[in-house]
Scaffold this active site. Structure first.
Site, PDB file in Angstrom:
ATOM      1  CB  CYS A  42      -9.032  -1.165  -4.353  1.00 25.12           C
ATOM      2  SG  CYS A  42      -7.417  -0.816  -5.072  1.00 25.12           S
ATOM      3  CB  CYS A  70      -8.733   2.919  -4.692  1.00 20.03           C
ATOM      4  SG  CYS A  70      -9.849   2.322  -5.984  1.00 20.03           S
ATOM      5  CG  HIS A  88      -1.846   1.132   1.344  1.00 20.40           C
ATOM      6  ND1 HIS A  88      -3.162   1.067   0.932  1.00 20.40           N
ATOM      7  CD2 HIS A  88      -1.673   2.390   1.840  1.00 20.40           C
ATOM      8  CE1 HIS A  88      -3.759   2.236   1.157  1.00 20.40           C
ATOM      9  NE2 HIS A  88      -2.872   3.048   1.714  1.00 20.40           N
ATOM     10  CD  GLU A  89       1.667   3.523   3.665  1.00 21.21           C
ATOM     11  OE1 GLU A  89       1.881   4.606   3.069  1.00 21.21           O
ATOM     12  OE2 GLU A  89       0.642   3.317   4.340  1.00 21.21           O
ATOM     13  CB  CYS A 149      -5.263   0.750  -8.262  1.00 21.85           C
ATOM     14  SG  CYS A 149      -6.262   1.992  -7.400  1.00 21.85           S
ATOM     15  CG  HIS A 183      -0.016   5.973  -0.535  1.00 23.69           C
ATOM     16  ND1 HIS A 183      -1.080   6.495  -1.251  1.00 23.69           N
ATOM     17  CD2 HIS A 183      -0.558   5.418   0.588  1.00 23.69           C
ATOM     18  CE1 HIS A 183      -2.213   6.265  -0.594  1.00 23.69           C
ATOM     19  NE2 HIS A 183      -1.916   5.596   0.511  1.00 23.69           N
TER      20      HIS A 183
END
Length: 464
Positions: A386, A381, A370-371, A408, A374
Site C-alpha cells: 500500500c 499500513c 503519503h505525508e 486505507c 499521515h
C-alpha cells in the site's frame, strides 16, 4: 497572492440507494451489541443475535440489493457470519455505500482470508514485484513483472467453462491488492473503525466551526531555475512545477481544495529552525520537526492542513535523513526532493538533482500523498502492499504503490467523500499525461497499468 488551480468538477457524490426492503423484525432479543463506526446516515450499532434471520442476508435480499444498484457491477455475496465481525471492524459497514465503493472495499477481506502459509516472509515488497505471473506451463513465475497484475481476461474457454463465476471474480480482485503477513491481531493495528473513532474524537471541535477543506502547499526558500521555469503541458492547460503537484493532490484527495501559498524564507521569517551540515554529504539539512509550528502559524483559517516543500534536505532529531514527515497534531507536513540520501552515499559518484524527469516527479507524488495521509491520522499500513507502508530508504519508498489499499482508501473516502471510480479515472488521465511528457519512468507506466486494471475490475460484472 494565493494561486488556486482551475476548479476540477469531478466529484460526483453518488446517490446511495437502499439495499432492499428491511428484513422482518427478529423473533428474539439481541443478546449483545457491538459499537462499530457506521457511515453518515446509517446505523452505527451492529447487532449480534442468535436469531437466524440476522446471521446473514438472505439470497433474496442480496439479489434485490444487487439489482437496485445504479452501477452495472454485481458484487460477490456478503461475508459469512464467522467473518462478519472482523470484516466490519476492519472496513466498517459497507451496506449503504455505492456499488463501486462496496466492490473495491470488499477486497479488504482478503487480509482476513488469505492463506498466510503461502505468503512471502518479507514484511513488505513492491506491489509490482510480488504479484504472481502465470507462465505457459501453469507454474508460478516469481519474475518481477507488473504485467502479472493484469486481470486474466483472455483466459481460454477451457479455463472459463465450468469455472465458478465468483471464483473467477475473486481471481481478478486478488491481482489488484496483495495482503501482507497477518502478524498482529486487528485491535493492535489501525483498522477503519479505529481510525474513524480517533479522527472523530480529535476533530470534535470542528463540529462548531466552518468546514475546513483546503490543503495548502507552501514552498520554502529558493528553488533552482530548472524547477521554477518548468512547464507541464496538459492540453489546453500549462502548469508550473508546483501547479502540477497541486493538480495531483487535488485529484488524490478529491473533495478537498488545494491552494499554493507564496514562497516563504526561513531566514526572513526569523524562524528558529535548526539546521546543520551533514558530516557525510557535507550538505545543509533542516530539522523537520522545527518547521511544524511555523507552518502551522501560516496555515490560513480555512486550511485543513499545510505541506511545506523544501529544496534543502531534511533530518529528524536523532536520525541522519528523512524524505518527508508529518504531524497530525500540528496539521503540517514537510517534504523535500531527497537530494542527498545518507544511505550508500558516495561523494564521487553521486549526482545532485539537475532536471525534472519522471522519476523525480514520481518521488514527489509518492512523498506528498503519503505525508498528507499521515496528517489526516493514517498510521503505516500493515494490511496490504500500500502507499502507506513504512519504508526505510528512498528506494523502498519509491518501489511501493502510489495507491491506497482497500482499508486505507476506505478511510480517505470517508474523509473526502469522493466517488471511487471517478477518482481512479481522473488519476489515470493525469498520470497518462505525465507519462506522455516524461516517458522515462517505469513507475508511472506501472501505475497507469494498475489503474487500467482496477477500473476494468470495477466496471465489469461478476459474469465477465
Amino acid at each position: 497572492m494565493k494561486r488556486t488551480l482551475f476548479t476540477v468538477e469531478f466529484i460526483l457524490r453518488t446517490e446511495v440507494k437502499k439495499m432492499g426492503q428491511q428484513s422482518s423484525k427478529n423473533d428474539e432479543e439481541c443478546s449483545s451489541t457491538d459499537e462499530l463506526a457506521g457511515e453518515d446516515g446509517e446505523d452505527s450499532r451492529v447487532r449480534v443475535t442468535k436469531s437466524k434471520s440476522n446471521d446473514k442476508l438472505s439470497d433474496e435480499k442480496f439479489d434485490q440489493a444487487s439489482s437496485s444498484s445504479r452501477e452495472c457491477t454485481t458484487l460477490p455475496k456478503p461475508f459469512t457470519n464467522s467473518e462478519d465481525w472482523n470484516t466490519r471492524f476492519l472496513l466498517g459497514n459497507l451496506e449503504n455505500l455505492p456499488a463501486s465503493a462496496r466492490k473495491l472495499f470488499s477486497i479488504g477481506k482478503l487480509y482476513l482470508t488469505t492463506d498466510r502459509k503461502s505468503e512471502r516472509e518479507a514484511g513488505y515488497q513492491s506491489l509490482f514485484q510480488t504479484l504472481p505471473l502465470n507462465s505457459e506451463d501453469g507454474q508460478e513465475n516469481n519474475t518481477p513483472n507488473f504485467s502479472s497484475s493484469r486481470c486474466n481476461d483472455h483466459s481460454t474457454e477451457e479455463e472459463n467453462n465450468g469455472q465458478n463465476p465468483i471464483l473467477h471474480h475473486v481471481k481478478k480482485m486478488t491481482n489488484l491488492f496483495v495482503p501482507m503477513k497477518n502478524s498482529a491481531p486487528l485491535n493492535c493495528t489501525q483498522t477503519y473503525v479505529q481510525w474513524r473513532a480517533a479522527h472523530d474524537l480529535f476533530n470534535m471541535y470542528s463540529m462548531c466551526m466552518p468546514i475546513r477543506n483546503n490543503i495548502y502547499i507552501q514552498p520554502i526558500d529558493d528553488f533552482p531555475q530548472f524547477i521554477t521555469s518548468f512547464i507541464f503541458t496538459t492540453n489546453p492547460i500549462r502548469l508550473t512545477f508546483f501547479e502540477m503537484l497541486q493538480g495531483f493532490v487535488q485529484i488524490f484527495f478529491s473533495g478537498m481544495e488545494v491552494t499554493i501559498q507564496p514562497p516563504i524564507f526561513v531566514s526572513d521569517e526569523g524562524w528558529s529552525v535548526k539546521s546543520r551540515i551533514n558530516e557525510i554529504t557535507n550538505q545543509k539539512q533542516y530539522c523537520v520537526t522545527d518547521l511544524y509550528p511555523f507552518l502551522q502559524s501560516v496555515l490560513p483559517r480555512d486550511g485543513r492542513c499545510i505541506v511545506g516543500i523544501s529544496w534543502t534536505d531534511l533530518y529528524p532529531e536523532g536520525f541522519n535523513f528523512v524524505l518527508g514527515e508529518a504531524s497530525n497534531i500540528q496539521k503540517a507536513a514537510v517534504i523535500s526532493f531527497g537530494r542527498f540520501e545518507i544511505m550508500n552515499y558516495n561523494a564521487e559518484s553521486h549526482c545532485d538533482v539537475s532536471q525534472v524527469d519522471g522519476e523525480l516527479v514520481w518521488k514527489l507524488l509518492k512523498t506528498i500523498s503519503h505525508e498528507v495521509c499521515h496528517v489526516f491520522g493514517f498510521s503505516h499500513c500493515s494490511f496490504f502492499l500500500c502507499a502507506m507502508n513504512e519504508s526505510s530508504s528512498i528506494s523502498d519508498a519509491l518501489s511501493q504503490p502510489l495507491f491506497l489499499c482497500p482499508v486505507c482508501l476506505r478511510k480517505l473516502q470517508r474523509l473526502c467523500g469522493f466517488d471511487i471510480l471517478d477518482r481512479y479515472r481522473l488519476l489515470y488521465k493525469f498520470l497518462s499525461n505525465l507519462d506522455q511528457q516524461f516517458g522515462d519512468s517505469p513507475h508511472l507506466k506501472e501505475a497507469i497499468l494498475w489503474l487500467s486494471n482496477c477500473i476494468e475490475y470495477l466496471t465489469s460484472s461478476i459474469e465477465d
